[in-house]
Write a protein that holds these residues in place. Structure first.
Motif, mmCIF file in Angstrom:
data_model
loop_
_atom_site.group_PDB
_atom_site.id
_atom_site.type_symbol
_atom_site.label_atom_id
_atom_site.label_comp_id
_atom_site.label_asym_id
_atom_site.label_seq_id
_atom_site.Cartn_x
_atom_site.Cartn_y
_atom_site.Cartn_z
ATOM 1 N N TRP A 167 0.836 -1.191 0.000
ATOM 2 C CA TRP A 167 0.000 0.000 0.000
ATOM 3 C C TRP A 167 0.875 1.246 0.000
ATOM 4 O O TRP A 167 2.091 1.171 0.191
ATOM 5 C CB TRP A 167 -0.987 -0.022 1.169
ATOM 6 N N GLY A 168 0.285 2.408 -0.207
ATOM 7 C CA GLY A 168 1.041 3.620 -0.468
ATOM 8 C C GLY A 168 1.569 4.378 0.724
ATOM 9 O O GLY A 168 2.304 5.350 0.543
ATOM 10 N N ARG A 169 1.229 3.972 1.961
ATOM 11 C CA ARG A 169 1.696 4.707 3.143
ATOM 12 C C ARG A 169 2.752 3.894 3.898
ATOM 13 O O ARG A 169 2.568 3.490 5.030
ATOM 14 C CB ARG A 169 0.518 5.052 4.048
ATOM 15 N N ARG A 170 3.872 3.698 3.218
ATOM 16 C CA ARG A 170 4.947 2.892 3.825
ATOM 17 C C ARG A 170 5.712 3.669 4.890
ATOM 18 O O ARG A 170 6.537 3.103 5.606
ATOM 19 C CB ARG A 170 5.900 2.417 2.734
ATOM 20 N N ASP A 171 5.455 4.977 4.976
ATOM 21 C CA ASP A 171 6.085 5.794 6.010
ATOM 22 C C ASP A 171 5.496 5.533 7.380
ATOM 23 O O ASP A 171 6.088 5.907 8.395
ATOM 24 C CB ASP A 171 5.940 7.274 5.662
ATOM 25 N N ILE A 172 4.324 4.898 7.436
ATOM 26 C CA ILE A 172 3.696 4.540 8.713
ATOM 27 C C ILE A 172 4.111 3.100 9.029
ATOM 28 O O ILE A 172 3.894 2.200 8.223
ATOM 29 C CB ILE A 172 2.164 4.641 8.643
ATOM 30 N N LYS A 173 4.681 2.890 10.210
ATOM 31 C CA LYS A 173 5.210 1.560 10.550
ATOM 32 C C LYS A 173 4.073 0.681 11.076
ATOM 33 O O LYS A 173 3.935 0.450 12.285
ATOM 34 C CB LYS A 173 6.343 1.676 11.571
ATOM 35 N N THR A 174 3.255 0.200 10.155
ATOM 36 C CA THR A 174 2.099 -0.609 10.537
ATOM 37 C C THR A 174 2.466 -2.090 10.615
ATOM 38 O O THR A 174 3.524 -2.513 10.152
ATOM 39 C CB THR A 174 0.945 -0.455 9.529
ATOM 40 N N VAL A 175 1.546 -2.861 11.176
ATOM 41 C CA VAL A 175 1.752 -4.315 11.286
ATOM 42 C C VAL A 175 1.319 -5.043 10.013
ATOM 43 O O VAL A 175 1.252 -6.272 9.992
ATOM 44 C CB VAL A 175 0.998 -4.887 12.511
ATOM 45 N N GLN A 176 1.077 -4.300 8.935
ATOM 46 C CA GLN A 176 0.731 -4.916 7.644
ATOM 47 C C GLN A 176 2.012 -5.439 6.983
ATOM 48 O O GLN A 176 2.573 -4.807 6.101
ATOM 49 C CB GLN A 176 0.056 -3.896 6.735
ATOM 50 N N ALA B 26 15.181 9.339 -1.170
ATOM 51 C CA ALA B 26 14.744 10.424 -0.282
ATOM 52 C C ALA B 26 13.488 10.014 0.492
ATOM 53 O O ALA B 26 12.724 9.144 0.059
ATOM 54 C CB ALA B 26 14.468 11.682 -1.100
ATOM 55 N N LEU B 27 13.274 10.645 1.619
ATOM 56 C CA LEU B 27 12.101 10.357 2.438
ATOM 57 C C LEU B 27 10.826 10.827 1.744
ATOM 58 O O LEU B 27 10.795 11.883 1.128
ATOM 59 C CB LEU B 27 12.221 11.044 3.795
ATOM 60 N N SER B 28 9.798 10.001 1.855
ATOM 61 C CA SER B 28 8.474 10.308 1.320
ATOM 62 C C SER B 28 7.528 9.262 1.891
ATOM 63 O O SER B 28 7.919 8.485 2.768
ATOM 64 C CB SER B 28 8.472 10.238 -0.216
ATOM 65 N N THR B 29 6.308 9.213 1.372
ATOM 66 C CA THR B 29 5.393 8.151 1.801
ATOM 67 C C THR B 29 5.760 6.803 1.179
ATOM 68 O O THR B 29 5.160 5.782 1.498
ATOM 69 C CB THR B 29 3.940 8.489 1.425
ATOM 70 N N ASP B 30 6.768 6.789 0.289
ATOM 71 C CA ASP B 30 7.151 5.552 -0.405
ATOM 72 C C ASP B 30 7.975 4.611 0.452
ATOM 73 O O ASP B 30 8.055 3.414 0.162
ATOM 74 C CB ASP B 30 7.963 5.870 -1.664
ATOM 75 N N ILE B 31 8.652 5.156 1.474
ATOM 76 C CA ILE B 31 9.532 4.318 2.292
ATOM 77 C C ILE B 31 9.359 4.640 3.770
ATOM 78 O O ILE B 31 8.858 5.707 4.142
ATOM 79 C CB ILE B 31 11.017 4.498 1.909
ATOM 80 N N LEU B 32 9.818 3.710 4.592
ATOM 81 C CA LEU B 32 9.817 3.944 6.030
ATOM 82 C C LEU B 32 10.922 4.927 6.381
ATOM 83 O O LEU B 32 12.033 4.838 5.865
ATOM 84 C CB LEU B 32 10.043 2.625 6.777
ATOM 85 N N HIS B 33 10.606 5.861 7.263
ATOM 86 C CA HIS B 33 11.592 6.836 7.711
ATOM 87 C C HIS B 33 12.442 6.191 8.806
ATOM 88 O O HIS B 33 12.188 6.343 10.001
ATOM 89 C CB HIS B 33 10.898 8.096 8.223
ATOM 90 N N GLY B 34 13.450 5.444 8.375
ATOM 91 C CA GLY B 34 14.233 4.625 9.291
ATOM 92 C C GLY B 34 14.954 5.430 10.359
ATOM 93 O O GLY B 34 15.612 6.429 10.061
ATOM 94 N N ILE B 35 14.876 4.973 11.591
ATOM 95 C CA ILE B 35 15.588 5.614 12.688
ATOM 96 C C ILE B 35 17.088 5.378 12.533
ATOM 97 O O ILE B 35 17.898 6.293 12.705
ATOM 98 C CB ILE B 35 15.093 5.078 14.043
ATOM 99 N N THR B 36 17.456 4.149 12.174
ATOM 100 C CA THR B 36 18.871 3.858 11.927
ATOM 101 C C THR B 36 19.350 4.621 10.707
ATOM 102 O O THR B 36 20.485 5.124 10.675
ATOM 103 C CB THR B 36 19.083 2.352 11.739
ATOM 104 N N ARG B 37 18.502 4.735 9.684
ATOM 105 C CA ARG B 37 18.837 5.517 8.486
ATOM 106 C C ARG B 37 19.234 6.932 8.864
ATOM 107 O O ARG B 37 20.268 7.458 8.404
ATOM 108 C CB ARG B 37 17.641 5.534 7.530
ATOM 109 N N ALA B 38 18.414 7.587 9.676
ATOM 110 C CA ALA B 38 18.679 8.972 10.057
ATOM 111 C C ALA B 38 20.013 9.094 10.776
ATOM 112 O O ALA B 38 20.800 10.013 10.509
ATOM 113 C CB ALA B 38 17.549 9.490 10.943
ATOM 114 N N ALA B 39 20.284 8.164 11.699
ATOM 115 C CA ALA B 39 21.534 8.213 12.453
ATOM 116 C C ALA B 39 22.731 7.965 11.553
ATOM 117 O O ALA B 39 23.742 8.675 11.628
ATOM 118 C CB ALA B 39 21.495 7.196 13.581
#
Length: 287
Positions: A145-154, A201-214
């Motif tokens: 689905w299109g909201r991969r930025d939300i860390k859901t249990v899907q 780049a960050l968008s709704t296409d990918i998870l905004h990784g915490i490790t990524r940011a660090a």
């Protein structure tokens, strides 16, 4: 050994933990989660995970089950109770149960969310042999689905992607949409070309990784060049090296893609150095 887990305000033996069959995570995948690593008995980047959890809840109009301070105390108590030196703390918040099954979700102000946490012991988590040999990945179509930025249990399709990789004799899968890599099945994806780190780049296409940011912050502090843009599988195959990041794998070199070696077919210097930096700096700020 029976683990102590946390369910809605209670610390329980895992054999006694129960959640309603009408919980919306069970019926609708209506829930979010976070996984925080534990090294040397301390939590890695808890503040980042807590902040992303709040964002996920907000995006789904779901109420937070408790304060950040209480959440930290629950994490620490589970680490203590289960004698975790190296491992993971899994946290899941769901919209809870408001009676019978219904597509329309109940008013978040009148529905108690479900909060569940448990630990997983992973001795030697930071000394994974795969970090020295690298991992193999395959490419698969990204049909989530299109909201991969939300860390859901899907997580059904990511699980299927993992199994596709396993069947192909690989370790993981990179997902591809419109010709470009989005991310791995449970991680963010990177390539390195001419010393430059390239990642979507960050968008709704990918998870905004915490490790990524660090990792990107540490890379820039180390005077490494970072370019946030999409890249193709063909570009990845021409890269000097590649790697993934996640809370449980930290920085993991990728040495093969779709059966072809990336670069020398061995972990590259950029990924190896970033892993060292990440582990060193994260241990300094662990709580």
């Amino acid at each position: 050994m029976t683990r102590t887990v946390y369910v809605n305000g209670e610390y329980l033996p895992e054999t006694e933990a129960k959640v309603s069959i009408f919980d919306r995570a069970f019926l609708m995948a209506d829930g979010v989660y976070e996984v925080t690593s534990v090294l040397d008995g301390k939590l890695i980047d808890f503040a980042g995970h807590s902040k992303r959890l709040a964002r996920s809840l907000s995006e789904l109009d779901m109420r937070a089950p408790c304060s950040d301070e209480d959440l930290l105390e629950i994490h620490r108590e589970l680490v203590r109770a289960n004698d975790i030196t190296d491992g993971l703390v899994y946290l899941q918040v769901t919209r809870g149960s408001a009676g019978d099954r219904d597509f329309a979700f109940p008013d978040p102000e009148t529905t108690e969310p479900t909060l569940v946490l448990f630990t997983q012991s992973k001795p030697g988590l930071a000394e994974s042999p795969a970090a020295k040999s690298g991992i193999k990945v395959i490419s698969v179509d990204d049909i989530r689905w299109g909201r991969r930025d939300i860390k859901t249990v899907q997580l059904l399709y990511p699980s299927m992607a993992k199994m596709m990789a396993k069947k192909a004799g690989a370790d993981d899968a990179w997902m591809v949409e419109d010709g470009f890599v989005t991310e791995g099945s449970s991680n963010n994806a990177y390539i390195v070309k001419g010393g430059r780190i390239i990642t979507r780049a960050l968008s709704t296409d990918i998870l905004h990784g915490i490790t990524r940011a660090a990792v990107l912050r540490f890379a820039q502090e180390a005077q490494m060049e970072v370019e946030e843009r999409s890249f193709t599988i063909a570009e990845a195959l021409e890269a000097d090296e590649a790697f993934i990041t996640s809370a449980s794998s930290f920085v993991m070199p990728v040495v093969e893609l779709d059966g072809s070696a990336i670069g020398s077919g061995t972990p590259g210097p950029v990924a190896s150095r970033l892993r060292e930096i990440y582990l060193e700096e994260s241990r300094k700020t662990a709580i």
